[in-house]
Design a protein around this motif. Structure first.
Motif, PDB file in Angstrom:
ATOM      1  N   ALA A  46       0.812  -1.210   0.000  1.00 15.28           N
ATOM      2  CA  ALA A  46       0.000   0.000   0.000  1.00 15.28           C
ATOM      3  C   ALA A  46       0.846   1.262   0.000  1.00 15.28           C
ATOM      4  N   GLY A  47       2.053   1.179   0.551  1.00 11.55           N
ATOM      5  CA  GLY A  47       2.920   2.343   0.653  1.00 11.55           C
ATOM      6  C   GLY A  47       3.973   2.373  -0.435  1.00 11.55           C
ATOM      7  N   PRO A  48       5.034   3.127  -0.217  1.00 11.89           N
ATOM      8  CA  PRO A  48       6.097   3.228  -1.233  1.00 11.89           C
ATOM      9  C   PRO A  48       6.855   1.910  -1.405  1.00 11.89           C
ATOM     10  N   ALA A  49       7.316   1.664  -2.625  1.00 13.08           N
ATOM     11  CA  ALA A  49       8.044   0.419  -2.918  1.00 13.08           C
ATOM     12  C   ALA A  49       9.358   0.339  -2.155  1.00 13.08           C
ATOM     13  N   SER A  50       9.886   1.470  -1.727  1.00 14.57           N
ATOM     14  CA  SER A  50      11.165   1.475  -1.002  1.00 14.57           C
ATOM     15  C   SER A  50      11.098   0.689   0.298  1.00 14.57           C
ATOM     16  N   GLU A  51       9.887   0.524   0.837  1.00 11.07           N
ATOM     17  CA  GLU A  51       9.744  -0.239   2.082  1.00 11.07           C
ATOM     18  C   GLU A  51      10.209  -1.686   1.911  1.00 11.07           C
ATOM     19  N   ILE A  52      10.069  -2.223   0.703  1.00 10.12           N
ATOM     20  CA  ILE A  52      10.507  -3.598   0.431  1.00 10.12           C
ATOM     21  C   ILE A  52      11.998  -3.748   0.708  1.00 10.12           C
ATOM     22  N   PHE A  53      12.765  -2.689   0.468  1.00  4.66           N
ATOM     23  CA  PHE A  53      14.216  -2.740   0.606  1.00  4.66           C
ATOM     24  C   PHE A  53      14.719  -2.129   1.914  1.00  4.66           C
ATOM     25  N   ASN A  54      13.804  -1.508   2.665  1.00  6.09           N
ATOM     26  CA  ASN A  54      14.237  -0.809   3.877  1.00  6.09           C
ATOM     27  C   ASN A  54      13.660  -1.354   5.172  1.00  6.09           C
ATOM     28  N   HIS A  55      12.553  -2.070   5.096  1.00  9.55           N
ATOM     29  CA  HIS A  55      11.875  -2.517   6.316  1.00  9.55           C
ATOM     30  C   HIS A  55      11.874  -4.040   6.385  1.00  9.55           C
ATOM     31  N   PHE A  56      12.381  -4.586   7.480  1.00  9.58           N
ATOM     32  CA  PHE A  56      12.393  -6.042   7.642  1.00  9.58           C
ATOM     33  C   PHE A  56      11.345  -6.467   8.660  1.00  9.58           C
ATOM     34  N   ASP A  57      10.650  -7.524   8.325  1.00 11.26           N
ATOM     35  CA  ASP A  57       9.715  -8.184   9.235  1.00 11.26           C
ATOM     36  C   ASP A  57       9.655  -9.644   8.822  1.00 11.26           C
ATOM     37  N   ALA A  58       9.348 -10.509   9.773  1.00 15.37           N
ATOM     38  CA  ALA A  58       9.238 -11.930   9.427  1.00 15.37           C
ATOM     39  C   ALA A  58       8.164 -12.159   8.367  1.00 15.37           C
ATOM     40  N   ASN A  59       7.226 -11.232   8.256  1.00 12.28           N
ATOM     41  CA  ASN A  59       6.196 -11.323   7.226  1.00 12.28           C
ATOM     42  C   ASN A  59       6.756 -11.095   5.825  1.00 12.28           C
ATOM     43  N   HIS A  60       7.941 -10.513   5.733  1.00  4.45           N
ATOM     44  CA  HIS A  60       8.525 -10.097   4.454  1.00  4.45           C
ATOM     45  C   HIS A  60       9.245 -11.268   3.788  1.00  4.45           C
ATOM     46  N   HIS A  61       8.582 -11.903   2.836  1.00  2.94           N
ATOM     47  CA  HIS A  61       9.166 -12.975   2.046  1.00  2.94           C
ATOM     48  C   HIS A  61       9.617 -12.339   0.730  1.00  2.94           C
ATOM     49  N   PHE A  62      10.869 -11.958   0.673  1.00  2.00           N
ATOM     50  CA  PHE A  62      11.377 -10.932  -0.232  1.00  2.00           C
ATOM     51  C   PHE A  62      10.972 -11.136  -1.692  1.00  2.00           C
ATOM     52  N   LEU A  63      11.332 -12.250  -2.299  1.00  2.00           N
ATOM     53  CA  LEU A  63      11.014 -12.464  -3.708  1.00  2.00           C
ATOM     54  C   LEU A  63       9.506 -12.478  -3.924  1.00  2.00           C
ATOM     55  N   ASN A  64       8.785 -13.124  -3.020  1.00  2.00           N
ATOM     56  CA  ASN A  64       7.336 -13.168  -3.139  1.00  2.00           C
ATOM     57  C   ASN A  64       6.735 -11.767  -3.032  1.00  2.00           C
ATOM     58  N   THR A  65       7.264 -10.944  -2.120  1.00  2.00           N
ATOM     59  CA  THR A  65       6.763  -9.576  -1.971  1.00  2.00           C
ATOM     60  C   THR A  65       7.012  -8.760  -3.232  1.00  2.00           C
ATOM     61  N   LEU A  66       8.206  -8.911  -3.822  1.00  2.00           N
ATOM     62  CA  LEU A  66       8.489  -8.207  -5.078  1.00  2.00           C
ATOM     63  C   LEU A  66       7.491  -8.588  -6.171  1.00  2.00           C
ATOM     64  N   LEU A  67       7.233  -9.879  -6.300  1.00  2.00           N
ATOM     65  CA  LEU A  67       6.294 -10.336  -7.332  1.00  2.00           C
ATOM     66  C   LEU A  67       4.871  -9.885  -7.024  1.00  2.00           C
ATOM     67  N   MET A  68       4.501  -9.846  -5.737  1.00  2.00           N
ATOM     68  CA  MET A  68       3.181  -9.331  -5.367  1.00  2.00           C
ATOM     69  C   MET A  68       3.064  -7.848  -5.727  1.00  2.00           C
ATOM     70  N   ARG A  69       4.152  -7.113  -5.503  1.00  2.00           N
ATOM     71  CA  ARG A  69       4.139  -5.694  -5.852  1.00  2.00           C
ATOM     72  C   ARG A  69       3.909  -5.531  -7.362  1.00  2.00           C
ATOM     73  N   LEU A  70       4.545  -6.382  -8.151  1.00  2.00           N
ATOM     74  CA  LEU A  70       4.390  -6.325  -9.603  1.00  2.00           C
ATOM     75  C   LEU A  70       2.977  -6.722 -10.026  1.00  2.00           C
ATOM     76  N   SER A  71       2.472  -7.819  -9.481  1.00  2.00           N
ATOM     77  CA  SER A  71       1.158  -8.309  -9.907  1.00  2.00           C
ATOM     78  C   SER A  71       0.050  -7.344  -9.507  1.00  2.00           C
ATOM     79  N   THR A  72       0.157  -6.733  -8.324  1.00  2.00           N
ATOM     80  CA  THR A  72      -0.885  -5.789  -7.907  1.00  2.00           C
ATOM     81  C   THR A  72      -0.761  -4.456  -8.655  1.00  2.00           C
ATOM     82  N   ALA A  73       0.460  -4.092  -9.052  1.00  2.00           N
ATOM     83  CA  ALA A  73       0.616  -2.886  -9.867  1.00  2.00           C
ATOM     84  C   ALA A  73      -0.060  -3.054 -11.220  1.00  2.00           C
TER      85      ALA A  73
END
Length: 501
Positions: A46-73
């Motif tokens: 929902a927020g800026p894409a930079s959060e993918i590279f700056n914010h860590f949480d156990a919820n953050h499954h990096f490659l999957n999050t990137l692809l989700m960002r692409l598919s929802t865009a």
């Protein structure tokens, strides 16, 4: 693809997997968004894409999050768009499972049995749909196994296949960090098998190569020299090189340096709870009430997990003794991962896996059981019976309406719409919810533009609210707060309740 399916058993297995993928796609489009998916939306989509590279949480499954960002865009914030990466993972997993089982078991009827015993597992199927990194990681991991397996026994390995296997293994870790343990173990197996094979090239193979060289030219000495000059790098190098390159890029771009020990909160401090959670997701997932009660009373989750541990340990020992590559590739990654988990727990106080964080153990144990049946005829009948019983249990449990881990959110999309309807009669509707429901309710409030609803927050459930949305775990509060239920989710049993008047 169809032309390559030469036997009825192969066609049966392929048809099952194709049908399951279509079921997964239907589930992805129709099931409600759940807690962890909605958190990914809040944190990273929902927020800026930079959060993918700056914010860590156990919820953050990096490659999957990137692809989700692409598919929802590309397609918006629909459940289907958010789950496209999971469906890609499902396609990868089903394809690799078929390929690995055909290599390990041949093209007979053990093939569809093995495929069914793994792919029909309801817990596995959940993560072929949910917008999390587990399904994508499992698909990439399975492709690493399927590609590297035949190359470890080939006289001369195919460098491209080995390199892709190494890349898939590394990418599985970028999709979900819990796969670092089986990937490290697989890398160890590849190095060990490669070095062992280099030391023990059969004499017959040397003679075969010599004859081949002599046929291609009348000057065998010169051909031998040229062959040595063009010597193929060892399997382990072709496997590790792309894996290492991906690992370096991952470490550079992912926000891992911001991770702290408390960020790895998903797990448990109890071995027994860990084991039971792995078994319960498979055998107490859904199904008729009588079936679930019987399985719960019999501690089916714990019993099945203990038996799986024994099976994997037996498979590892038998594989090492007989140098059976099929057992080595199914049992050793599970055993190696378990030993690494113990070391991390006692050395760094890391938690033991809890349900989904140990998902890779489930296909490993199932495939070990069936491979054991082909190796030791003394256990063939017992192993085959166990596999068929598992398939029967999975058929009973088949439920395309909910995810085991987040069953309370199965009707949250409908609940959000009901709350919006209630807000038309009382604009300042004061709603309190069980904390687990807050992320998904906010997802639907924002993406469906339910502007009559105020943002949901995590507040203590107490008297004084207009509406209460309660999970089954909080169901006792209906009586305690003298509430009346106005809606019950058919799949989740989550309720909307109001003050009794």
């Amino acid at each position: 693809m169809i032309s390559k399916l030469k036997t009825p058993a192969e066609r049966t297995a392929a048809a099952l997997l194709a049908a399951l993928w279509l079921v997964c796609a239907w589930r992805a489009a129709t099931q409600s968004i759940v807690h962890d998916e909605a958190l990914t939306y809040q944190f990273y989509l929902a927020g800026p894409a930079s959060e993918i590279f700056n914010h860590f949480d156990a919820n953050h499954h990096f490659l999957n999050t990137l692809l989700m960002r692409l598919s929802t865009a590309l397609a918006g914030f629909s459940p289907l768009a958010m789950r496209v990466p999971a469906l890609i993972g499902a396609a990868l997993f089903f394809g690799a499972l078929f390929r690995f089982c055909r290599w390990a078991l041949g093209s007979g009827w053990l093939l569809p049995i093995a495929v069914a015993a793994v792919s029909l597992n309801p817990f596995i199927l959940d993560f072929m749909v949910a917008a999390r990194g587990y399904g994508l990681a499992l698909g990439l991991w399975m492709w690493a196994l399927a590609l590297i397996a035949p190359q470890l026994e080939a006289p001369v390995h195919d460098r491209k296949s080995v390199a892709i296997a190494g890349a898939c293994a590394a990418l599985s870790v970028t999709a979900n960090l819990v796969f670092a343990l089986p990937v490290l173990t697989l890398a160890g197996i590849v190095v060990w098998q490669s070095l062992r094979r280099a030391r023990t090239v059969p004499e017959t193979l040397q003679k075969t190569l010599q004859k081949t060289l002599q046929k291609t030219s009348g000057k065998p000495a010169r051909n031998e020299r040229r062959a040595r000059e063009r010597k193929t790098p060892p399997v382990w190098l072709d496997f590790l090189a792309p894996a290492a390159a991906i690992a370096v890029v991952f470490l550079l771009v992912a926000p891992l340096e911001r991770a702290a020990g408390e960020d790895f909160y998903a797990g448990t401090s109890s071995v027994l709870e860990s084991l039971e959670s792995l078994g319960a997701g498979s055998l107490v997932h859904s199904g008729p009430q009588g079936y679930q009660s019987f399985m719960s009373r019999g501690r089916a989750g714990l019993v099945s997990a203990v038996l799986a541990v024994a099976c994997v340990a037996w498979g590892a020992i038998a594989g090492l003794r007989s140098r059976n590559l099929r057992l080595i590739l199914t049992a050793i990654p599970a055993c190696g991962s378990a030993l690494l988990i113990l070391a991390l727990h006692f050395g760094l106080n890391m938690p033991y896996p809890l349900d989904r964080t140990g998902i890779y153990f489930i296909p490993a144990a199932t495939l070990t059981l069936i491979v054991l049946a082909t190796i030791d005829r003394r256990v063939f009948s017992a192993a085959l019976t166990a596999a068929i019983v598992m398939i029967g249990c999975y058929a009973i449990e088949f439920n395309p309406r909910l995810f085991y881990v987040w069953s309370y959110d199965a009707d949250t999309d409908r609940i959000a719409e009901r709350l919006a309807e209630m807000a038309t009669t009382k604009p300042a509707l004061n709603v309190v919810t069980s904390w687990q429901l807050e992320p998904a309710l906010n997802f639907y409030r924002e993406t469906r533009h339910l502007d009559r609803l105020s943002p949901f927050t995590r507040r203590a459930i107490a008297p004084g609210f207009d509406v209460y949305v309660l999970t089954p775990q909080d169901g006792a509060l209906v009586h305690d707060l003298n509430l009346t239920i106005v809606y019950t989710g058919p799949a989740s049993k989550t309720v909307i309740a109001t003050v009794l008047k």
